[in-house]
Design a protein around this motif. Structure first.
Motif, PDB file in Angstrom:
ATOM      1  N   PRO A  73      52.262   8.445  45.966  1.00  0.00           N
ATOM      2  CA  PRO A  73      52.433   7.372  46.955  1.00  0.00           C
ATOM      3  C   PRO A  73      52.452   7.949  48.414  1.00  0.00           C
ATOM      4  O   PRO A  73      52.148   7.429  49.250  1.00  0.00           O
ATOM      5  CB  PRO A  73      53.661   7.086  46.383  1.00  0.00           C
ATOM      6  N   TYR A 108      52.812  -0.393  55.118  1.00  0.00           N
ATOM      7  CA  TYR A 108      52.880   0.188  53.901  1.00  0.00           C
ATOM      8  C   TYR A 108      54.348   1.011  53.552  1.00  0.00           C
ATOM      9  O   TYR A 108      54.684   1.600  54.556  1.00  0.00           O
ATOM     10  CB  TYR A 108      51.831   1.178  53.537  1.00  0.00           C
ATOM     11  N   SER A 158      57.062   1.674  46.678  1.00  0.00           N
ATOM     12  CA  SER A 158      56.176   1.841  45.893  1.00  0.00           C
ATOM     13  C   SER A 158      56.800   3.048  44.822  1.00  0.00           C
ATOM     14  O   SER A 158      56.453   2.866  43.643  1.00  0.00           O
ATOM     15  CB  SER A 158      54.686   2.388  46.477  1.00  0.00           C
ATOM     16  N   GLN A 180      59.048   1.395  42.249  1.00  0.00           N
ATOM     17  CA  GLN A 180      58.164   0.738  41.292  1.00  0.00           C
ATOM     18  C   GLN A 180      57.609   1.209  40.248  1.00  0.00           C
ATOM     19  O   GLN A 180      57.808   1.190  39.171  1.00  0.00           O
ATOM     20  CB  GLN A 180      57.211  -0.290  41.908  1.00  0.00           C
ATOM     21  N   ILE A 229      50.149  -0.909  42.224  1.00  0.00           N
ATOM     22  CA  ILE A 229      51.291  -1.270  42.905  1.00  0.00           C
ATOM     23  C   ILE A 229      51.054  -0.513  44.375  1.00  0.00           C
ATOM     24  O   ILE A 229      51.806  -1.159  45.222  1.00  0.00           O
ATOM     25  CB  ILE A 229      52.454  -0.164  42.340  1.00  0.00           C
ATOM     26  N   LEU A 230      50.544   0.574  44.850  1.00  0.00           N
ATOM     27  CA  LEU A 230      50.058   1.139  45.792  1.00  0.00           C
ATOM     28  C   LEU A 230      49.242   0.087  46.807  1.00  0.00           C
ATOM     29  O   LEU A 230      49.310   0.169  47.853  1.00  0.00           O
ATOM     30  CB  LEU A 230      49.418   2.277  45.817  1.00  0.00           C
TER      31      LEU A 230
END
Length: 344
Positions: free
Chosen positions: A159, A174, A179, A182, A298-299
């Motif tokens: 990430p 972002y 991230s 998660q 997720i990213l």
């Protein structure tokens, strides 16, 4: 005539083994085709996504239960080997991917190049790295520890790299911290729970290895189907042409070749034993599909997910076929070198 037929049959069988056309590879292709013609969407896609996330959490729980404490202790002591694997996974791969930008960006387009770069940021595989190292008679204990460590550290490093090198100069808002949290909840926490409960879970897993393997592969198939369904609904195959796919396959092939050549010669120059060289070669040259697609979900929220995961899917198949051929060759070489000819 019979001899010709026998040779032809043997040649075809060898070719199928050479191409590593196993059932899982065929099923992966089937999932892409199914998603292309019958994509899941709407409320059904949301429900399927929740089920898939639960399956992913269980999968990493089982991964944690598989890893023995003895392998961890033995592997940790071999820090030089792990440092080399780490360097290939999180330094050499990303550097090659970033240096290739002037060539790949015009050929692939921004989204596919993002996917290619994301693939370079991913950790190594676990099961196939261990399996190929074992087949080739390498240091299996070190491979277990190195591949597992790569996946754990990758949950944090990937990430951050995405934040710095993909979204760092874009207009996307972002947050790598969100991230990482998660990914930790989805992948790391179940892995740690599996490791803690290993004394109770692993004996049960050992009794039904075929079911564990089926669940493992089934989860990856679910993830691939879900990702490609959303991509097809968003118009993936209208954006990716045949020529672009060819460029992508060639790019993945060249990348794997570069990494494998470097891994082979660097490990040799550093004076590692044959067994350690094999572990470095297989752990340092591969990228994970099992962790890669959930991380991408997720990213890359709001991004064309199918375009992002397409490079890792293609690279995954190329690395399996190539490593299968090399592992079998090394196994034969080892057998020849250790055959003792006794006098009559």
């Amino acid at each position: 005539m019979l001899l010709v037929f026998y040779n032809l049959q043997t040649g075809c069988s060898s070719m199928l083994k050479l191409l590593a056309l196993d059932r899982f590879t065929i099923l992966l292709v089937c999932m892409v085709l199914l998603a292309s013609f019958l994509p899941i969407h709407g409320h059904a896609a949301d429900v399927f996504g929740v089920i898939t996330n639960i399956a992913i959490a269980i999968l990493f729980f089982l991964h944690g239960a598989k890893l023995s404490r003895e392998a961890i202790v033995e592997g940790v002591l071999h820090w030089r080997l792990h440092s080399v694997v780490f360097a290939f996974t999180f330094i050499v791969f990303p550097v090659v991917g970033l240096l290739a930008k002037p060539v790949l960006l015009p050929l692939l387009g921004q989204e596919l190049y993002w996917g290619f770069l994301f693939m370079c940021f991913l950790p190594s595989t676990v099961q196939s790295s261990i399996a190929f190292t074992s087949v080739a008679k390498g240091n299996v204990a070190a491979a277990v520890c190195s591949a597992s460590f790569s996946n754990l550290i990758g949950m944090f490093i990937t990430p951050i790299m995405v934040s710095l090198f993909i979204f760092g100069h874009s207009k996307h808002d972002y947050d790598p911290t969100s991230s990482i949290i998660q990914i930790t909840l989805l992948l790391l926490v179940p892995f740690i729970l599996g490791q803690l409960l290993r004394p109770y879970i692993f004996p049960l897993m050992a009794k039904v290895p075929s079911i564990v393997k089926a669940f493992d592969q089934g989860t990856i198939l679910m993830v691939v189907y879900s990702a490609f369904s959303s991509a097809v609904v968003a118009g993936l195959w209208h954006q990716v042409g045949v020529s672009t796919l060819i460029y992508l396959v060639l790019s993945c092939s060249v990348l794997l070749t570069i990494i494998m050549v470097l891994a082979f010669y660097v490990s040799k120059l550093l004076g590692f034993s044959r067994a350690d060289q094999i572990a470095i070669f297989f752990c340092g040259s591969k990228k994970t599909l099992a962790s890669g697609v959930p991380m991408a979900q997720i990213l890359f929220i709001g991004q064309p997910l199918g375009m992002i995961v397409l490079p890792i899917m293609i690279f995954h198949q190329i690395q399996l076929m190539t490593c299968g051929i090399i592992a079998n060759y090394l196994a034969k070489q080892y057998k020849q070198e250790n055959t003792i000819i006794r006098p009559e």
